[in-house]
Design a protein around this motif. Structure first.
Motif, PDB file in Angstrom:
ATOM      1  N   LEU A   1     -33.527   4.031 -13.888  1.00  4.34           N
ATOM      2  CA  LEU A   1     -34.990   4.061 -13.835  1.00  4.34           C
ATOM      3  C   LEU A   1     -35.547   4.075 -12.420  1.00  4.34           C
ATOM      4  O   LEU A   1     -36.732   3.862 -12.214  1.00  4.34           O
ATOM      5  CB  LEU A   1     -35.587   2.863 -14.603  1.00  4.34           C
ATOM      6  CG  LEU A   1     -35.106   2.672 -16.033  1.00  4.34           C
ATOM      7  CD1 LEU A   1     -35.758   1.437 -16.639  1.00  4.34           C
ATOM      8  CD2 LEU A   1     -35.398   3.889 -16.889  1.00  4.34           C
ATOM      9  N   GLU A   2     -34.681   4.345 -11.422  1.00  3.25           N
ATOM     10  CA  GLU A   2     -35.169   4.249 -10.047  1.00  3.25           C
ATOM     11  C   GLU A   2     -36.226   5.281  -9.709  1.00  3.25           C
ATOM     12  O   GLU A   2     -37.163   4.985  -8.991  1.00  3.25           O
ATOM     13  CB  GLU A   2     -34.023   4.400  -9.029  1.00  3.25           C
ATOM     14  CG  GLU A   2     -33.057   3.231  -8.987  1.00  3.25           C
ATOM     15  CD  GLU A   2     -31.909   3.438  -9.932  1.00  3.25           C
ATOM     16  OE1 GLU A   2     -31.875   4.479 -10.615  1.00  3.25           O
ATOM     17  OE2 GLU A   2     -31.032   2.555 -10.001  1.00  3.25           O
ATOM     18  N   HIS A   3     -36.047   6.500 -10.201  1.00  4.36           N
ATOM     19  CA  HIS A   3     -36.942   7.557  -9.720  1.00  4.36           C
ATOM     20  C   HIS A   3     -37.988   7.963 -10.743  1.00  4.36           C
ATOM     21  O   HIS A   3     -38.194   9.132 -11.008  1.00  4.36           O
ATOM     22  CB  HIS A   3     -36.124   8.775  -9.273  1.00  4.36           C
ATOM     23  CG  HIS A   3     -35.375   8.495  -8.010  1.00  4.36           C
ATOM     24  ND1 HIS A   3     -34.564   9.404  -7.399  1.00  4.36           N
ATOM     25  CD2 HIS A   3     -35.332   7.393  -7.231  1.00  4.36           C
ATOM     26  CE1 HIS A   3     -34.044   8.879  -6.302  1.00  4.36           C
ATOM     27  NE2 HIS A   3     -34.497   7.644  -6.194  1.00  4.36           N
ATOM     28  N   SER A   4     -38.642   6.973 -11.302  1.00  3.90           N
ATOM     29  CA  SER A   4     -39.623   7.281 -12.325  1.00  3.90           C
ATOM     30  C   SER A   4     -41.001   7.458 -11.716  1.00  3.90           C
ATOM     31  O   SER A   4     -41.274   7.016 -10.609  1.00  3.90           O
ATOM     32  CB  SER A   4     -39.681   6.146 -13.325  1.00  3.90           C
ATOM     33  OG  SER A   4     -40.365   5.049 -12.755  1.00  3.90           O
TER      34      SER A   4
ATOM     35  N   LYS B   1     -30.726  10.495 -11.407  1.00  2.24           N
ATOM     36  CA  LYS B   1     -30.893   9.063 -11.164  1.00  2.24           C
ATOM     37  C   LYS B   1     -31.866   8.449 -12.162  1.00  2.24           C
ATOM     38  O   LYS B   1     -32.643   7.584 -11.820  1.00  2.24           O
ATOM     39  CB  LYS B   1     -31.432   8.841  -9.761  1.00  2.24           C
ATOM     40  CG  LYS B   1     -30.370   8.917  -8.697  1.00  2.24           C
ATOM     41  CD  LYS B   1     -30.899   8.310  -7.433  1.00  2.24           C
ATOM     42  CE  LYS B   1     -29.812   8.232  -6.375  1.00  2.24           C
ATOM     43  NZ  LYS B   1     -30.349   7.727  -5.133  1.00  2.24           N
TER      44      LYS B   1
ATOM     45  N   LEU C   1     -42.477   6.382 -18.640  1.00  3.83           N
ATOM     46  CA  LEU C   1     -41.990   6.842 -17.343  1.00  3.83           C
ATOM     47  C   LEU C   1     -41.706   8.333 -17.404  1.00  3.83           C
ATOM     48  O   LEU C   1     -41.122   8.818 -18.365  1.00  3.83           O
ATOM     49  CB  LEU C   1     -40.705   6.095 -16.955  1.00  3.83           C
ATOM     50  CG  LEU C   1     -40.743   4.569 -17.065  1.00  3.83           C
ATOM     51  CD1 LEU C   1     -39.406   3.986 -16.596  1.00  3.83           C
ATOM     52  CD2 LEU C   1     -41.881   3.998 -16.246  1.00  3.83           C
TER      53      LEU C   1
END
Ligand code: SF4
Ligand code: SF4
Lengths: 405, 313
Positions: free
Chosen positions: B138-141, B134, B126
């Motif tokens: 791992l939301e904004h990978s 964030k 990622l």
């Protein structure tokens, strides 16, 4: 006697009006198209669907979830008739149970279709295979769904054979099973909700309100569907269904929709006010997320049609108008159907656990196969209902159609 | 139990010798049709891995070798090496070193005989923007980064694979126990028992499980013939697979393929029970953390920064 009965049943199924034959032909055609596509799916694997690792359950599981709800129709009839002795519903309670049988059969078909290696289904059979009970909620679902299927099927067969013989079926023998079918109906919904809400990896599902909301919406969509079918039945057959029975059902649907909307409101508040990182799938569904907004029109449609239906139903004088009632029922059916698919299963997977957004929508093969399953389910229901009506109206057997059983 | 399986290993040797001769015999002659049919039939009714007797397992491995040798045209060694006593494998990844080159990804695909088409990758790297606060959830990978050169300015990379959870969410939900945790902590899948319901994929918080949506395929010449029943043997259409810490290598005392492939030495692997292991050194001397700790899945996969808090950009 047995030969007579079988003859009568076969005759009932194969004869009928032009409309009946056209309907059966239409359903059979859809079923065949669906089956043809199933062969393609078996050959290529689930890659022929639009599901992928990031959205690993899709349209089949959405339909399964919705249909578990439809199976509720029975209990909405069982409670007023058997517990509160509300006579007008006596004519239709069996048809509700036949609907439950058809709905659960469809559920099982959807589950099998969704399995990657369905030929290994025997791994699920206790003793022969390995049944991971009670750890896996999926095994609970297998238990309760099959139990509910057998229960309803037995109740229907028992009641119809008694009626055929001209006797009452509300016997001491049957009552414990009837009572048991009530928690059983609740359990199939609860357990199915637990499949999703027990997954902490999926914040969108991981909310306790899912189970009660599930039951509330199920007790709307199932009876809404039945309300329309009962009107068709009383127009096309000799079975007398009183307005009072339909009004009672509509009343139940009203309050369940109120609860459904209330629980939805609680969910919206919790997500929006706490506004943690877990709001992402919620945003994906309601506003769109990072340019992905394909579900937004669907969920708003669902909320709007459900709310309009609720407004129609809440005023008794309006809901007693059958035209308005039918609009409300159609809206509820559409609204809850969208809620379960586009509103529950798909956003549960987006963004994925690693933050990817895969915009899943079923492809035409998934839609055709699903239509095929619905067609088979409706065939089961139509045949079952036709036999039931023929026996109840005394066309075959020795029932006295004027008596309430 | 483990003695049991060791027995199976021994009795395999003779069979393997026989096979070596068989495949060496040039154009590895076609499996007789009847035998292939019988094999498919046996597969359909094959028992769960844990229920196989030593003899059955021996037969199955022999047949697997035969089938794979025929299919891929090389001598294949199929094992079911049992866990080693007093061993629990652990992994640590140095995020300050990772340059996002994906060599681990490709090495894993090759080592584990993962399908090339449809493409399956057990390691996902990622990419995150530096300064993005964030990233730990791992939301904004971004998994599909394609720069001309890595590492890119202002980016950092977090490779994710099966975290070999001590409390694995995937194992709990499987309706048929087709996936379980071995005594050495490796979570495995029996590809002949999985029914493909994908409940485990819904439950895994790390996107670690990959489903064989179609029939797996790979070029013959890239086939890795050293296979393990619970690891890198070719999978089937309609079953789930996942990283097994290269069970075929780790149980033979080797590093995993990803550890060996990493050009910057960001990957550390070893026995958590051995106080002198590299992994224990990392745990004792670095400030390590795990992904999504709030879910309490208790991964045996740790992350750390050996230098500052990130790569210089
Ligand atoms: S990372 Fe996922 S697949 Fe691996 S053990 Fe944990 S829950 Fe299971
Ligand atoms: S997909 Fe296979 S391993 Fe995963 S839960 Fe289902 S049967 Fe178990």
């Amino acid at each position: 006697m047995a030969i007579d009965a079988i003859n009568g049943i076969v005759r009932t199924v194969v004869t009928g009006s032009k409309e009946y034959k056209a309907w059966m032909g239409f359903l059979s055609l859809l079923a065949l198209v669906g089956i043809a596509f199933v062969f393609r799916q078996i050959d290529q694997g689930l890659i022929a669907t639009n599901m992928r690792d990031d959205v690993s359950w899709g349209w089949y599981i959405a339909n399964f979830t919705f249909l578990v709800g439809v199976a509720a129709a029975a209990v909405v009839l069982v409670i007023p008739y058997y517990i509160y002795d509300f006579k007008p519903i006596g004519e239709i309670v069996l048809i509700g149970e036949i609907m439950a049988v058809a709905a659960v059969s469809m559920c099982l078909m959807f589950i099998v279709l969704d399995m990657g290696s369905a030929e290994r289904f025997w791994h699920l059979i206790p003793m022969i295979g390995i049944f991971n009970f009670p750890q896996s909620i999926l095994t609970w679902d297998v238990v309760v769904l099959n139990m509910y299927l057998v229960l309803n099927l037995s109740l229907v067969i028992y009641a119809l054979s008694k009626t055929y013989a001209g006797k009452s079926y509300k016997t001491k023998l049957i009552m414990p099973f009837i009572f048991f079918s009530i928690p059983a109906a609740i359990s199939i919904h609860t357990v199915t909700a637990f499949l999703y809400l027990g997954a902490p990896a999926r914040p969108f599902w991981n909310t306790a309100v899912l189970a009660p909301r599930f039951i509330a919406s199920a007790f709307c969509s199932g009876p809404a569907f039945m309300l329309i079918i009962f009107q068709i039945i009383r127009k096309t057959t000799k079975l007398k269904i009183e307005d009072a029975a339909l009004h009672k059902m509509a009343e139940i649907v009203t309050w369940c929709m109120a609860v459904n909307l209330f629980l939805l409101g609680s969910e919206v508040f919790k997500e929006m006010y706490s506004a943690t990182a877990h709001i992402e799938p919620f945003n994906y569904l309601w506003n769109g997320l990072r340019g992905h907004n394909q579900l937004v029109p669907w969920i708003w449609t669902a909320v709007i049609v459900n709310s309009i239906a609720f407004l129609i139903l809440i005023v008794p004088s309006i809901r007693k108008n059958f035209f308005m009632l039918n609009i409300a029922c159609t809206f509820i059916f559409i609204g809850v159907y969208i809620e379960k698919g586009m509103g529950l299963i798909f956003p549960g997977f987006a963004p994925s656990t690693l933050g990817d957004i895969y915009d899943y929508m079923p492809n035409s093969m998934e839609l055709w196969i699903s239509l095929g399953v619905w067609a088979i389910g409706l065939l089961i229901f139509t045949v079952g209902a036709k036999i039931c009506i023929a026996i109840k109206t005394g066309e075959i057997g020795h029932a006295d159609p004027s008596a309430h059983h | 139990m483990s003695d049991d399986i060791k027995g199976k290993e021994k009795s395999l040797i003779t069979r393997r010798k026989f096979l070596a001769g068989l495949t060496a015999g040039a154009a590895a002659s076609a499996l007789p049709a009847g035998e292939a049919g019988a094999y498919a039939f046996e597969e359909l009714f094959r028992q769960h891995y844990k229920r196989l007797t030593a003899d059955e397992l021996k037969d199955i491995l022999a047949k697997l070798e035969e089938e794979m040798s025929f299919k891929y045209g090389k001598e294949v060694h199929a094992k079911a090496t049992p866990p080693i006593d007093n061993t629990v494998f652990g992994y640590a990844l140095d995020l300050s070193r990772c340059i996002g080159c994906r060599r681990c990804v490709y090495a894993c695909v090759k080592e584990n005989n993962l399908s090339r088409d449809p493409q399956i990758q057990w390691i996902k790297v990622l990419e995150f923007q530096k300064g993005n606060n964030k990233w730990q959830g791992l939301e904004h990978s971004n998994r599909y980064y394609e720069p001309e050169q890595v590492p890119e300015k202002g980016r950092f990379y977090v490779p994710v694979q099966c975290q070999q959870c001590k409390k694995p969410a995937c194992v709990k939900v499987c309706p048929v126990q087709a996936t379980w945790q071995e005594p050495d902590g490796i979570v495995v899948v029996d590809y002949n028992w999985c029914i493909g319901c994908r409940f485990c994929m819904a439950a895994c918080p790390y996107g670690a499980r990959s489903f064989n949506w179609g029939k797996p395929s790979m070029p013959k010449e890239e086939f890795n013939p050293e296979i393990h029943y619970l690891g890198n043997r070719p999978q089937y259409k309609g079953v789930v697979g996942k990283c097994t810490f290269c069970i075929q290598r780790s149980r033979a005392g080797k590093y995993t393929a990803c550890v060996e492939a990493c050009p910057v030495g960001a990957r550390k692997f070893g026995n958590l029970m051995d106080p002198n292991s590299e992994i224990r050194y990392v745990l004792e001397n670095m400030k390590v953390f795990r992904l999504k700790e709030e879910l309490d899945t208790n991964p045996k996969f740790f992350y750390f920064f050996s230098m500052g808090t990130g790569v210089k950009s």
